[in-house]
Write a protein that holds these residues in place. Structure first.
Motif, PDB file in Angstrom:
ATOM      1  N   LYS A 134     -24.748  19.759   1.302  1.00  7.38           N
ATOM      2  CA  LYS A 134     -25.193  19.116   0.081  1.00  7.38           C
ATOM      3  C   LYS A 134     -26.187  19.998  -0.661  1.00  7.38           C
ATOM      4  CE  LYS A 134     -22.888  15.332   0.927  1.00  7.38           C
ATOM      5  NZ  LYS A 134     -21.714  14.944   0.098  1.00  7.38           N
ATOM      6  N   ASP A 135     -26.013  20.067  -1.987  1.00 12.38           N
ATOM      7  CA  ASP A 135     -26.981  20.764  -2.828  1.00 12.38           C
ATOM      8  C   ASP A 135     -28.223  19.895  -2.967  1.00 12.38           C
ATOM      9  OD1 ASP A 135     -25.656  23.218  -3.620  1.00 12.38           O
ATOM     10  OD2 ASP A 135     -24.239  21.924  -4.665  1.00 12.38           O
ATOM     11  N   LEU A 136     -29.350  20.380  -2.462  1.00 10.34           N
ATOM     12  CA  LEU A 136     -30.590  19.621  -2.508  1.00 10.34           C
ATOM     13  C   LEU A 136     -31.710  20.443  -3.137  1.00 10.34           C
ATOM     14  CD1 LEU A 136     -30.688  18.070   1.098  1.00 10.34           C
ATOM     15  CD2 LEU A 136     -29.802  17.019  -0.994  1.00 10.34           C
ATOM     16  N   TYR A 137     -32.562  19.741  -3.867  1.00  7.04           N
ATOM     17  CA  TYR A 137     -33.805  20.328  -4.378  1.00  7.04           C
ATOM     18  C   TYR A 137     -34.955  19.729  -3.593  1.00  7.04           C
ATOM     19  CZ  TYR A 137     -37.925  20.850  -7.342  1.00  7.04           C
ATOM     20  OH  TYR A 137     -39.184  21.112  -7.809  1.00  7.04           O
ATOM     21  N   LEU A 138     -35.785  20.576  -2.999  1.00  2.58           N
ATOM     22  CA  LEU A 138     -36.929  20.126  -2.220  1.00  2.58           C
ATOM     23  C   LEU A 138     -38.227  20.617  -2.853  1.00  2.58           C
ATOM     24  CD1 LEU A 138     -34.546  19.896  -0.095  1.00  2.58           C
ATOM     25  CD2 LEU A 138     -36.295  20.322   1.652  1.00  2.58           C
ATOM     26  N   LYS A 139     -39.153  19.695  -3.020  1.00  3.20           N
ATOM     27  CA  LYS A 139     -40.506  20.038  -3.440  1.00  3.20           C
ATOM     28  C   LYS A 139     -41.442  19.466  -2.388  1.00  3.20           C
ATOM     29  CE  LYS A 139     -43.942  19.471  -7.118  1.00  3.20           C
ATOM     30  NZ  LYS A 139     -44.246  18.847  -8.443  1.00  3.20           N
ATOM     31  N   LEU A 140     -42.190  20.345  -1.717  1.00  6.70           N
ATOM     32  CA  LEU A 140     -42.989  19.936  -0.570  1.00  6.70           C
ATOM     33  C   LEU A 140     -44.446  20.342  -0.739  1.00  6.70           C
ATOM     34  CD1 LEU A 140     -40.561  21.398   2.129  1.00  6.70           C
ATOM     35  CD2 LEU A 140     -40.575  19.037   1.283  1.00  6.70           C
ATOM     36  N   LYS A 141     -45.326  19.530  -0.150  1.00  5.15           N
ATOM     37  CA  LYS A 141     -46.726  19.915  -0.002  1.00  5.15           C
ATOM     38  C   LYS A 141     -46.962  20.115   1.485  1.00  5.15           C
ATOM     39  CE  LYS A 141     -51.488  18.467  -0.950  1.00  5.15           C
ATOM     40  NZ  LYS A 141     -52.360  17.402  -1.527  1.00  5.15           N
ATOM     41  N   ASP A 142     -47.242  21.354   1.884  1.00  6.02           N
ATOM     42  CA  ASP A 142     -47.362  21.612   3.319  1.00  6.02           C
ATOM     43  C   ASP A 142     -48.745  21.220   3.839  1.00  6.02           C
ATOM     44  OD1 ASP A 142     -49.150  23.694   2.800  1.00  6.02           O
ATOM     45  OD2 ASP A 142     -47.723  25.286   3.210  1.00  6.02           O
ATOM     46  N   ASP A 143     -48.963  21.428   5.123  1.00  2.10           N
ATOM     47  CA  ASP A 143     -50.207  20.980   5.743  1.00  2.10           C
ATOM     48  C   ASP A 143     -51.413  21.803   5.318  1.00  2.10           C
ATOM     49  OD1 ASP A 143     -49.194  23.193   7.101  1.00  2.10           O
ATOM     50  OD2 ASP A 143     -50.065  22.605   9.013  1.00  2.10           O
ATOM     51  N   LYS A 144     -51.192  22.905   4.599  1.00  2.00           N
ATOM     52  CA  LYS A 144     -52.288  23.728   4.084  1.00  2.00           C
ATOM     53  C   LYS A 144     -52.575  23.433   2.611  1.00  2.00           C
ATOM     54  CE  LYS A 144     -52.248  25.950   8.027  1.00  2.00           C
ATOM     55  NZ  LYS A 144     -53.272  25.643   9.054  1.00  2.00           N
ATOM     56  N   GLY A 145     -51.777  22.535   2.031  1.00  2.00           N
ATOM     57  CA  GLY A 145     -51.965  22.198   0.624  1.00  2.00           C
ATOM     58  C   GLY A 145     -51.108  23.005  -0.331  1.00  2.00           C
ATOM     59  N   ASN A 146     -50.279  23.907   0.197  1.00  2.00           N
ATOM     60  CA  ASN A 146     -49.410  24.722  -0.649  1.00  2.00           C
ATOM     61  C   ASN A 146     -48.215  23.900  -1.139  1.00  2.00           C
ATOM     62  OD1 ASN A 146     -50.932  27.164  -0.092  1.00  2.00           O
ATOM     63  ND2 ASN A 146     -49.969  27.152   1.927  1.00  2.00           N
ATOM     64  N   ILE A 147     -47.779  24.179  -2.363  1.00  2.00           N
ATOM     65  CA  ILE A 147     -46.595  23.537  -2.923  1.00  2.00           C
ATOM     66  C   ILE A 147     -45.405  24.476  -2.751  1.00  2.00           C
ATOM     67  CG2 ILE A 147     -45.521  22.539  -4.964  1.00  2.00           C
ATOM     68  CD1 ILE A 147     -47.895  20.944  -3.895  1.00  2.00           C
ATOM     69  N   LEU A 148     -44.363  23.989  -2.093  1.00  2.00           N
ATOM     70  CA  LEU A 148     -43.165  24.776  -1.838  1.00  2.00           C
ATOM     71  C   LEU A 148     -41.997  24.142  -2.570  1.00  2.00           C
ATOM     72  CD1 LEU A 148     -43.566  25.053   2.053  1.00  2.00           C
ATOM     73  CD2 LEU A 148     -44.500  26.606   0.325  1.00  2.00           C
ATOM     74  N   LYS A 149     -41.182  24.983  -3.211  1.00  2.87           N
ATOM     75  CA  LYS A 149     -40.008  24.482  -3.923  1.00  2.87           C
ATOM     76  C   LYS A 149     -38.804  25.344  -3.577  1.00  2.87           C
ATOM     77  CE  LYS A 149     -42.729  23.113  -7.995  1.00  2.87           C
ATOM     78  NZ  LYS A 149     -42.880  23.262  -9.470  1.00  2.87           N
ATOM     79  N   PHE A 150     -37.691  24.713  -3.244  1.00  5.97           N
ATOM     80  CA  PHE A 150     -36.461  25.477  -3.072  1.00  5.97           C
ATOM     81  C   PHE A 150     -35.239  24.597  -3.277  1.00  5.97           C
ATOM     82  CE2 PHE A 150     -38.627  24.737   0.943  1.00  5.97           C
ATOM     83  CZ  PHE A 150     -37.692  24.112   1.767  1.00  5.97           C
TER      84      PHE A 150
END
Length: 302
Positions: free
Chosen positions: A178-194
């Motif tokens: 499945k084509d998914l877009y993920l936007k995450l806030k990791d445990d260090k406070g960084n914003i990750l997008k892929f």
């Protein structure tokens, strides 16, 4: 004195902890007024009983203990979190088919007498859109496996854990990404997008799900973070071995299986995808999740 509600699941099976209503009555023969025991016999019985018990015993300490599998834990955890998270605690006597959530705790020395001596400690929950998750939110291939396992169990209830393995075998030939877009806030406070094609994604509070699969061996239910495990495109020939590694928590050094510790996230798809919250299957194209730290009291048996 603390009030106690025991919920005996009608779907519980024979396990090493074969505790019934008469056993509990004998154990608490001197505390009849403080202990209530119900045996579930209809859908939402456990949920309704918990709500009534909380409302009938306001402003006193309460313990709600489930003797059964993981099925009712989600519903009861949500009731406790919404209506009485300060005075109520939740516990489990693992007597179900999979008993996945219980694997986050030690029952090595548990016996019926342990029910006379327990303590509480806060654990985390996951908020998923407008719902509560106590163990694992997952989507993709593993939910397809779960759906097939449920169908197999409907036809052959005595298969137990074997239904999940049969569900895997049935699902592999129809595997899809499945084509998914993920936007995450990791445990260090960084914003990750892929954005990518994914086989599955599991957001874990506890470390086990799917009848013993251990995708996040380092997950702890009280550490304030979620373990997000995901798999992207996997060569078909490698899939069986990677499923085995996924089951036994052997993710190290795999370029196909990855893990990130996160606080919250958003998962979006162009079309509805199959997902599940603690085994309850649903469809959505937009899933928001975040950790709720120290959300409810969990019962640890001494």
């Amino acid at each position: 004195m603390e009030k106690i509600l025991y919920i005996l699941s009608s779907k519980s099976g024979k396990t090493e902890f074969d505790i019934g209503k008469n056993d509990l009555k004998k154990l608490y023969k001197n505390r009849k007024n403080d202990v209530k025991i119900i045996e579930t016999n209809y859908k939402n019985h456990a949920k309704n009983a918990t709500y009534d018990f909380i409302k009938s015993n306001k402003d006193v300490k309460k313990a709600i203990i489930v003797a059964g599998g993981d099925g009712s834990l989600n519903e009861i955890a949500e009731i406790i979190y919404k209506y009485d998270r300060n005075n109520s605690s939740l516990g489990l006597i693992p007597m179900g088919t999979a008993n996945d959530f219980s694997k986050n705790f030690s029952y090595k020395n548990f016996s019926i007498n342990s029910l006379l001596n327990f303590k509480n400690k806060k654990i985390d929950l996951i908020k998923v859109n407008n719902s509560i998750c106590i163990n694992v939110l997952s989507l993709g291939f593993d939910t397809i496996v779960l759906e097939n396992a449920y169908k197999i169990l409907d036809k052959n209830p005595n298969l137990g854990k074997k239904a999940y393995l049969l569900g895997v075998l049935k699902s592999i030939p129809k595997i899809s990404y499945k084509d998914l877009y993920l936007k995450l806030k990791d445990d260090k406070g960084n914003i990750l997008k892929f954005n990518d094609k994914f086989l599955l994604s599991a957001i874990c509070n506890g470390g086990f799900y799917g009848s013993g699969f251990n995708p996040a061996p380092s997950a702890k239910v009280d550490d304030g973070v979620l373990n997000l495990v995901y798999a992207k495109k996997i060569p078909t020939l490698l899939l069986p071995s990677l499923i085995v590694r996924y089951k036994y928590g052997k993710l190290e050094n795999s370029k196909y299986l990855k893990e990130i510790k996160v606080k919250k996230g958003l998962i979006k798809a162009k079309e509805d995808i199959l997902a599940n919250i603690d085994g309850e299957i649903f469809k959505s194209n937009n899933i928001e999740f975040e950790i709720i730290e120290k959300a409810i009291n969990w019962i640890y048996f001494n």
